[in-house]
Scaffold this active site. Structure first.
Site, PDB file in Angstrom:
ATOM      1  N   SER A  45      23.457 -74.601   4.093  1.00  0.00           N
ATOM      2  CA  SER A  45      24.284 -74.462   5.292  1.00  0.00           C
ATOM      3  C   SER A  45      25.070 -73.159   5.252  1.00  0.00           C
ATOM      4  O   SER A  45      24.480 -72.083   5.183  1.00  0.00           O
ATOM      5  CB  SER A  45      25.191 -75.684   5.436  1.00  0.00           C
ATOM      6  OG  SER A  45      25.761 -75.729   6.727  1.00  0.00           O
ATOM      7  N   ASP A  57      26.282 -58.195  16.522  1.00  0.00           N
ATOM      8  CA  ASP A  57      27.312 -58.495  15.539  1.00  0.00           C
ATOM      9  C   ASP A  57      26.979 -59.764  14.776  1.00  0.00           C
ATOM     10  O   ASP A  57      26.167 -60.579  15.206  1.00  0.00           O
ATOM     11  CB  ASP A  57      28.681 -58.630  16.221  1.00  0.00           C
ATOM     12  CG  ASP A  57      28.782 -59.840  17.113  1.00  0.00           C
ATOM     13  OD1 ASP A  57      28.817 -60.952  16.566  1.00  0.00           O
ATOM     14  OD2 ASP A  57      28.834 -59.687  18.347  1.00  0.00           O
ATOM     15  N   HIS A  60      20.044 -82.626   6.785  1.00  0.00           N
ATOM     16  CA  HIS A  60      20.621 -81.324   6.453  1.00  0.00           C
ATOM     17  C   HIS A  60      20.845 -81.238   4.952  1.00  0.00           C
ATOM     18  O   HIS A  60      21.233 -82.211   4.321  1.00  0.00           O
ATOM     19  CB  HIS A  60      21.942 -81.181   7.203  1.00  0.00           C
ATOM     20  CG  HIS A  60      22.489 -79.780   7.212  1.00  0.00           C
ATOM     21  ND1 HIS A  60      21.739 -78.685   7.553  1.00  0.00           N
ATOM     22  CD2 HIS A  60      23.731 -79.310   6.947  1.00  0.00           C
ATOM     23  CE1 HIS A  60      22.491 -77.594   7.501  1.00  0.00           C
ATOM     24  NE2 HIS A  60      23.701 -77.954   7.123  1.00  0.00           N
TER      25      HIS A  60
END
Length: 411
Positions: free
Chosen positions: A215, A284, A351
Site C-alpha cells: 500500500s 505532480d 489488499h
C-alpha cells in the site's frame, strides 16, 4: 492510440514508468496488483473477515514468530523522527544458513495524512509515534521463517520498517513548527537513517536483497528502489516488490478526482516536490493515488454495500469495477513488454496479500495459472521464468479470499 491523445490517467502512468525505467535496468520491480486496489487502499485495518473458499490447513494458519521492536539509535541527532518527534523503529529477524547473507526489507503501509488535523491524530497512534507501536509483531507471509509458508525467503535476514511519517517515507521538512504545533515530516530521513543502521548490521555485505512494501509502503518501494540498489554491492542480486502500491489516477464514481486532491494535499504539506524533482507541474506526485468510490463521492450511499462486500455489488457496479480493472491493465501494458519486470494481478477483493500466510502461500492460497503469489514472486526473483500473471475477470477465480468490511473507511 498515441501518448499525446491517450487519457490523462494513462499518459501520467506511462510517464511514471518511463521515469522509473532506470530501476527496471538495475533493480527490476514486481507489481502485485488486484481488481479493487484503488477501492481498498490501506483499509485492511477495517476488514473483519477474509471470506475463505475453504478452511485453511493448520500449516497455513499457524502463528508466525514474534519479533522485537528496535528503535533507531541517535534518531534526534539525525533528525529522523516520527510525526510526534519520537524515534522510528524496525523489527529485525536474523537469517541463518544459506540465507545469512540475504536480506528482505519490508516497508509498512498505512495510508497518508493530508493536513495538520489528520497528522495530529496520527501522532497519537502507531502510524505517527513509536510510543504506540507494539513491542513485538508477528512475521508472517513473505516475512515468515517457516519454510512451508515462505519457501524462498524463510531463512533470510528480514526487516519490517515501521511507518510513522504519513507520506510514504518521502518528506523532509526542516521546520518543526506548523501553526505553532510541532510536527516532524521526516520520512526521507527515516529511510536513510534506518538504511545506514542496517548496513552496519550486515546489509552492506548482502549477496541478495529484496525491498518490499504494501500500500503506502508499496508506493515507498517504487520511490526508493533505485536508492536501495545504489546502497548495495554491484554484484548482488537486488529487486523490489510493490504489493498493492500502484494507484491509478482516474475519475471516481462521481466523475471527480477526489483522491488526486487528497494526495496533492500530502504533497503540499510535506513539500514532496523537492523529493520528486523529475515531476513537472502537470505531472505532480499527487496523481499517483485513486479511490474509485470514496464516501464523499457517494452521498446517497448507493455504493455502501458494494464497498463493504464485493459480492453485494449490482451488475452496473461490477461493470464499473471491471472498467477500472481494464484501466489498470492498460496502464501496465508497457510493463508486459519488459522481460525483467514481473506482474501478478489477481481478481480478488483484498489488499496486501504478501503479509498474510493464507494469501501468500498455503494450500488454499489464491492462484493464477496455478501459481500462488509466493511461487510467482520466487520464480521472478530468482529468474526461474518470466512472470506476467494476469487473472480473468471477477468472479472467475474460485481460489480468491475476498475481504468483507465492518464499516466504510473514514478518510
Amino acid at each position: 492510440m498515441s501518448p499525446s491523445s491517450a487519457p490523462a490517467s494513462r499518459r501520467h502512468l506511462r510517464l511514471w514508468w518511463r521515469r522509473r525505467g532506470r530501476a527496471g535496468a538495475v533493480a527490476a520491480t514486481f507489481a502485485a496488483a488486484l481488481l479493487a486496489a484503488g477501492l481498498l487502499l490501506a483499509l485492511s485495518y477495517y476488514a473483519s473477515v477474509v471470506a475463505p473458499r475453504a478452511a485453511p490447513s493448520s500449516s497455513s494458519s499457524s502463528s508466525g514468530a514474534l519479533v522485537d521492536l528496535t528503535l533507531l539509535r541517535r534518531a534526534e541527532k539525525k533528525g529522523a523522527l516520527c510525526l510526534d518527534g519520537s524515534a522510528p523503529g524496525y523489527h529485525l529477524q536474523r537469517g541463518s544458513g544459506s540465507g545469512s547473507q540475504s536480506w528482505l526489507i519490508h516497508l509498512e503501509g498505512g495510508g497518508w495524512c493530508r493536513n495538520l488535523k489528520s497528522c495530529a491524530s496520527r501522532q497519537k497512534s502507531m502510524l505517527g509515534s513509536s510510543r504506540y507501536m507494539e513491542r513485538q509483531v508477528e512475521f508472517a507471509g513473505i516475512l515468515s521463517d517457516d519454510e512451508a509458508q515462505n519457501p524462498d525467503f524463510y531463512d533470510w535476514n528480514k526487516v519490517k520498517i515501521r511507518y510513522c511519517d504519513g507520506a510514504s517515507f518521502s518528506g523532509n521538512v526542516k521546520d518543526e513548527f506548523q501553526n505553532g504545533t510541532k510536527f516532524f515530516f521526516r520520512g526521507q530521513r527515516i529511510w536513510k537513517a534506518v538504511m545506514d543502521e542496517l548496513l552496519l548490521k550486515g546489509l552492506k555485505h548482502a549477496k541478495q536483497a529484496f525491498l518490499t512494501g504494501c500500500s503506502a509502503g508499496g508506493l515507498a518501494t517504487y520511490i526508493h528502489c533505485d536508492d536501495f540498489r545504489a546502497l548495495l554491492p554491484k554484484d548482488s542480486r537486488v529487486k523490489c516488490l510493490a504489493d498493492g502500491g500502484f494507484f491509478l489516477d482516474v475519475e471516481d464514481i462521481s466523475k471527480q478526482r477526489t483522491l488526486r486532491a487528497f494526495y496533492s494535499e500530502v504533497v503540499r504539506l510535506q513539500d514532496l516536490k523537492r523529493r520528486f524533482l523529475h515531476c513537472s507541474s502537470s505531472e505532480d506526485p499527487g496523481q499517483v493515488q485513486h479511490v474509485l468510490a470514496p464516501e464523499a463521492s457517494d452521498p446517497k450511499h448507493s455504493w455502501l454495500d458494494c464497498r463493504l462486500d464485493i459480492s453485494k455489488c449490482n451488475p452496473n457496479q461490477l461493470k464499473i469495477l471491471q472498467g477500472f480493472r481494464e484501466e489498470l491493465h492498460v496502464a501496465m501494458s508497457e510493463l508486459k513488454q519488459k522481460k525483467d519486470w514481473g506482474i501478478f494481478i489477481d481478481s480478488c477483493f483484498v489488499h496486501c496479500q504478501s503479509l498474510n500466510s493464507l494469501t501468500w502461500h498455503s494450500p488454499s492460497s489464491p492462484r493464477v495459472s496455478n501459481k500462488t503469489i509466493a511461487e510467482a514472486v520466487g520464480d521472478w526473483f530468482f529468474d526461474r521464468r518470466e512472470v506476467k500473471e494476469l487473472d480473468c475477470e471477477y468472479p472467475c477465480n474460485p481460489t480468491c479470499h475476498n475481504l468483507v468490511f465492518d464499516k466504510p473507511f473514514k478518510g
